[in-house]
Design an enzyme around this catalytic site. Structure first.
Site, PDB file in Angstrom:
ATOM      1  CE  LYS A   1      -2.958   2.839   2.892  1.00 46.91           C
ATOM      2  NZ  LYS A   1      -3.887   2.941   4.037  1.00 46.91           N
TER       3      LYS A   1
ATOM      4  N   GLY B   1      -8.586   8.822   9.834  1.00 49.66           N
ATOM      5  CA  GLY B   1      -8.886   8.878  11.261  1.00 49.66           C
ATOM      6  C   GLY B   1      -9.965   9.868  11.667  1.00 49.66           C
TER       7      GLY B   1
ATOM      8  CG  ASN C   1      -6.468   0.870  11.218  1.00 48.78           C
ATOM      9  OD1 ASN C   1      -6.830   0.520  12.340  1.00 48.78           O
ATOM     10  ND2 ASN C   1      -5.211   0.959  10.921  1.00 48.78           N
ATOM     11  CB  SER C   2      -9.737   4.961  12.672  1.00 57.64           C
ATOM     12  OG  SER C   2      -8.444   5.333  12.280  1.00 57.64           O
TER      13      SER C   2
ATOM     14  CB  ALA D   1      -8.609   7.071   4.707  1.00 62.89           C
ATOM     15  N   GLY D   2     -11.269   7.276   6.464  1.00 64.59           N
ATOM     16  CA  GLY D   2     -12.328   8.212   6.812  1.00 64.59           C
ATOM     17  C   GLY D   2     -13.661   7.593   7.199  1.00 64.59           C
TER      18      GLY D   2
END
Lengths: 66, 257
Positions: B97, B158, B206-207, B184-185
């Protein structure tokens, strides 16, 4: 012999190869990637890889990341 | 369900998971299992003998998943290429990545360095997955240099602001010959479902999982949402209409008029 490991200069006595250095630092060889003077040294070649005074060594592991 | 093809490798799961921000390795492992993810991202850092528990290679190796080392920390194409080579040496995985974000305030990917790094890494045989701004022109350029997928951001890393780039992501999907993965996001499983409904091939989370009250339960919720969104897309969503269209007969049943 002075060798810089991850930015810290350390004195190693009787250490001639990269394989010996990793052992001395208690590092499991399969769990790290290693560069010597910005060159990647594959796992298979570390035991024979000779070190010299002033070599800069980077030892890297995987940590959490997105 | 149709498999996800990335660089010639097939995957059943369309949920890719990140491993950052988990409060412990055990919680992370449970969450990965609950997510059903087969692709999991990791980051490279200097070995720290004071913190041996940070080393994830051992615990992750037992899960039978494919590692996707990222290039976080790289600020230029050259640094990213170096990080990718180190990641491949350590993981044995052909996946990378590419993420190059020089500004910690917004963590927006540098499009120029990202393009250069991807071009070089694809030439070198990597299966390249670039984290990128949601830009349809850049997406096409990254496809042309041999990326296996493009990964436009939904919103800043995040932040949990969801699919704020939805319109751009739709344009990327419309033109793309390779999988589009929102990375993301995302905060809620409904956002992952929405991304899949609009035609994304996968999402990377992830987050939203790591920072959830119950990470493994949230991982399972994301897995269900991704499946639902993918099935909905395959089923074919009805078209929108600007005026009401009755679902019941409007003739008066009393008068017959």
């Amino acid at each position: 012999m002075k060798i810089v490991v991850n930015g810290n200069s350390q004195d190693f006595k009787g250490t001639e190869t990269l394989g010996q250095l990793l052992k001395e630092l208690d590092i499991v060889p399969e769990r790290v990637a290693v560069m010597v003077n910005d060159r990647i040294i594959p796992k298979a070649g570390r035991n024979e890889f000779g070190l010299n005074e002033g070599d800069r060594i980077e030892v890297l592991t995987f940590i959490g990341g997105g | 369900m149709k498999t996800l093809n990335l660089g010639g490798k097939e995957f059943e799961s369309r949920l890719i998971m990140g491993t950052g921000k988990f409060s412990s390795v055990e919680i992370m492992i449970e969450a990965i299992k609950a997510s059903g993810a087969e692709l999991v991202t990791v980051a490279l850092r200097r070995f720290n003998r004071e913190r041996p528990a940070d080393d994830l290679l051992g615990p992750l190796a037992q899960l039978g998943i494919t590692l996707v080392p990222n290039t976080s920390g790289a600020r230029s194409a050259a640094e990213a290429v170096r990080a990718a080579q180190l990641g491949r040496e350590l993981s044995g995985s052909p996946f990378v990545k590419v993420e190059i974000h020089p500004n910690p305030h917004h963590l927006m990917p540098d499009p120029i360095e990202t393009y250069e790094a991807c071009r070089e890494l694809a030439k070198d045989g990597f299966i390249v997955l670039p984290y990128m701004p949601a830009d349809p022109v850049l997406a096409k350029r990254l496809e042309e240099v041999g990326c296996a997928a493009v990964m436009p951001l939904g919103s800043a890393i995040g932040t949990g602001h969801g699919l704020s780039t939805a319109e751009m992501v739709k344009l990327i999907i419309a033109d793309s010959g390779i999988p589009v993965i929102v990375d993301a996001g995302l905060r809620a499983p409904s956002e992952a479902a929405a991304a899949m409904e609009m035609g994304c091939s996968a999402v990377l989370v992830n987050s939203a999982i790591a920072a959830a009250g119950n990470p493994s339960a949230m991982a399972a919720a994301f897995a269900a949402a991704v499946k639902a969104g993918f099935s909905a897309r395959a089923a074919g969503l009805m078209s929108r209409c600007d005026h009401a269209v009755a679902t019941s007969p409007l003739t008066s049943f009393l008068t017959g008029a």
